[in-house]
Design a protein around this motif. Structure first.
Motif, mmCIF file in Angstrom:
data_model
loop_
_atom_site.group_PDB
_atom_site.id
_atom_site.type_symbol
_atom_site.label_atom_id
_atom_site.label_comp_id
_atom_site.label_asym_id
_atom_site.label_seq_id
_atom_site.Cartn_x
_atom_site.Cartn_y
_atom_site.Cartn_z
ATOM 1 N N UNK A 1 129.601 20.211 10.948
ATOM 2 C CA UNK A 1 128.113 20.081 10.589
ATOM 3 C C UNK A 1 127.017 20.783 11.334
ATOM 4 N N UNK A 2 125.887 20.853 11.057
ATOM 5 C CA UNK A 2 124.719 21.345 11.555
ATOM 6 C C UNK A 2 124.272 20.507 12.676
ATOM 7 N N UNK A 3 123.330 21.001 13.570
ATOM 8 C CA UNK A 3 122.875 20.172 14.870
ATOM 9 C C UNK A 3 122.013 18.886 14.170
ATOM 10 N N UNK A 4 121.479 19.263 13.056
ATOM 11 C CA UNK A 4 120.515 18.266 12.505
ATOM 12 C C UNK A 4 121.345 17.097 11.915
ATOM 13 N N UNK A 5 122.483 17.392 11.291
ATOM 14 C CA UNK A 5 123.503 16.546 10.684
ATOM 15 C C UNK A 5 123.900 15.480 11.891
ATOM 16 N N UNK A 6 124.406 16.331 13.184
ATOM 17 C CA UNK A 6 124.717 15.456 14.105
ATOM 18 C C UNK A 6 123.931 14.504 14.558
ATOM 19 N N UNK A 7 122.627 14.806 14.892
ATOM 20 C CA UNK A 7 121.603 14.022 15.473
ATOM 21 C C UNK A 7 121.278 13.149 14.579
ATOM 22 N N UNK A 8 121.110 13.240 13.210
ATOM 23 C CA UNK A 8 120.961 12.000 12.188
ATOM 24 C C UNK A 8 121.985 11.040 12.592
ATOM 25 N N UNK A 9 123.244 11.591 12.443
ATOM 26 C CA UNK A 9 124.524 10.392 12.844
ATOM 27 C C UNK A 9 124.379 9.533 13.880
ATOM 28 N N UNK A 10 124.033 10.492 14.866
ATOM 29 C CA UNK A 10 123.881 9.975 16.255
ATOM 30 C C UNK A 10 122.830 8.655 16.362
ATOM 31 N N UNK A 11 121.667 9.085 15.888
ATOM 32 C CA UNK A 11 120.460 7.889 15.731
ATOM 33 C C UNK A 11 121.029 6.806 15.098
ATOM 34 N N UNK A 12 121.684 6.987 13.859
ATOM 35 C CA UNK A 12 122.287 5.914 12.899
ATOM 36 C C UNK A 12 123.321 5.149 13.568
ATOM 37 N N UNK A 13 124.030 5.701 14.571
ATOM 38 C CA UNK A 13 125.109 4.884 15.305
ATOM 39 C C UNK A 13 124.437 4.067 16.323
ATOM 40 N N UNK A 14 123.426 4.890 17.005
ATOM 41 C CA UNK A 14 122.758 3.935 17.926
ATOM 42 C C UNK A 14 122.025 2.817 17.611
ATOM 43 N N UNK A 15 121.297 2.844 16.312
ATOM 44 C CA UNK A 15 120.522 1.842 15.684
ATOM 45 C C UNK A 15 121.539 0.847 15.366
ATOM 46 N N UNK A 16 122.846 1.346 14.909
ATOM 47 C CA UNK A 16 123.796 0.164 14.438
ATOM 48 C C UNK A 16 124.187 -0.505 15.554
ATOM 49 N N UNK A 17 124.371 0.218 16.568
ATOM 50 C CA UNK A 17 124.913 -0.566 17.828
ATOM 51 C C UNK A 17 123.882 -1.403 18.602
ATOM 52 N N UNK A 18 122.695 -1.032 18.451
ATOM 53 C CA UNK A 18 121.579 -1.902 19.214
ATOM 54 C C UNK A 18 121.370 -3.289 18.197
ATOM 55 N N UNK A 19 121.647 -3.472 16.959
ATOM 56 C CA UNK A 19 121.615 -4.407 16.190
ATOM 57 C C UNK A 19 122.502 -5.732 16.532
ATOM 58 N N UNK A 20 123.569 -5.169 17.562
ATOM 59 C CA UNK A 20 124.611 -6.266 17.692
ATOM 60 C C UNK A 20 124.796 -5.958 19.311
ATOM 61 N N UNK A 21 123.842 -6.625 20.050
ATOM 62 C CA UNK A 21 123.835 -6.565 21.664
ATOM 63 C C UNK A 21 125.429 -6.792 21.951
ATOM 64 N N UNK A 22 126.021 -7.889 21.581
ATOM 65 C CA UNK A 22 127.466 -8.074 22.219
ATOM 66 C C UNK A 22 128.474 -7.094 21.966
#
Length: 319
Positions: free
Chosen positions: A97-118
């Protein structure tokens, strides 16, 4: 079909590839898969099993612990090896992937994890490094790109789909329930869990509501009055029909054990304290016309797994 399950968890499991232990359990065309990678994968998969409908793992846990560990170890090692095999093929085909694709995936992953603190705290216990995580997301997307490229080149006829459906109707059986719930949320307006003292008081409130239900009060009326899930609360807590895959597994693991008309005890999920009334259970097989896309995807997944297994046979793998 259990390998399909693990391939769908690549984004989560790929977090385990940190560490630089000299102790390795396998090599794939000269690339080492370390003992650290395996041990972290085990921790992540077991933690993830509490938040997704990971049927194979949950069923295995009902077996003797020793047998479960041995069986799961084989699956994890197989997954790590096969992911590495596919990743190497993806690089050869320039599917990174491109750097932009990696960054987008990273932000999505962090957002998903932040939604479930435990869940986030359990995953963070594996000591994830951001820089390394970005590299792993790159690997993950490459694997997904390879899978998509492989499947896009496969033609499946209507005859093949219909034959598959008729031979595998059990795979298209739907087990669903209709239920209502009362939620006493333990999250504040910023989606953070409240203090232990506040949680204690909220649990006491949920227990009092449960007592009111035991004493003959209307579940529906209490849901309208007390539930913090305002969308369902205005309808007496009704959630409609749903399968295990359509709700959080923390929730469905409790709900699907109830009998019709039974009201659960108070139980906790990442969202708060729940009281659930199960209205109805029903089972049926989807009509072919309603699941053609699912039939096609099942066939594609099976062909992809066969392809990956063949790639693994051709690779130089040492363990």
């Amino acid at each position: 079909m259990k390998k399909i399950l693990y391939f769908t968890l690549i984004s989560i499991i790929s977090l385990c590839f940190n560490g630089c232990s000299k102790s390795y359990i396998a090599t794939v065309n000269g690339v080492e898969i370390t003992k650290d990678q395996y041990e972290n994968a085990m921790k992540i998969i077991e933690a993830t099993g509490n938040y997704v409908d990971n049927g194979y793992i949950n069923n295995s846990k009902e077996n003797i612990e020793k047998n479960y560990k041995i069986d799961l170890k084989k699956i994890i090692i197989s997954l790590l090896v096969e992911n590495e095999v596919v990743y190497q093929q993806g690089k050869l085909l320039d599917l990174e992937p491109t750097k932009k694709e990696i960054d987008i995936k990273y932000e999505q992953l962090i957002k998903s994890m932040n939604a479930n603190k435990k869940y986030k705290s359990q995953i963070e216990s594996v000591n994830i490094d951001k820089k390394y995580l970005l590299e792993l997301i790159k690997k993950d997307i490459t694997i997904e790109n390879y899978k998509k490229a492989f499947q896009d080149n496969i033609q499946i006829s209507e005859y093949e789909m219909l034959e598959y459906y008729n031979s595998n109707k059990e795979k298209f059986k739907v087990n669903e329930v209709r239920a209502s719930h009362i939620l006493i949320s333990t999250l504040d307006k910023n989606n953070n869990e409240v203090s232990k003292e506040e949680k204690y008081m909220l649990k006491e409130r949920a227990n009092k509501i449960k007592e009111e239900i035991k004493n003959g009060e209307s579940f529906e009326a209490l849901a309208k009055k007390y539930s913090d899930d305002r969308k369902s609360g205005k309808n007496g807590g009704d959630l409609g029909y749903f399968t295990k895959n359509e709700k959080n597994i923390e929730f469905t693991s409790k709900v699907f054990k109830l009998e019709e008309k039974e009201v659960s005890d108070v139980f906790e999920t990442s969202y708060g304290y729940h009281i659930v009334k199960l209205t109805e259970k029903r089972n049926y097989v989807k009509e072919y016309s309603l699941c053609k896309d699912e039939v096609k995807q099942n066939i594609l997944n099976e062909k992809y797994i066969e392809h990956v297994e063949q790639l693994s046979k051709e690779a130089k793998i040492k363990s």
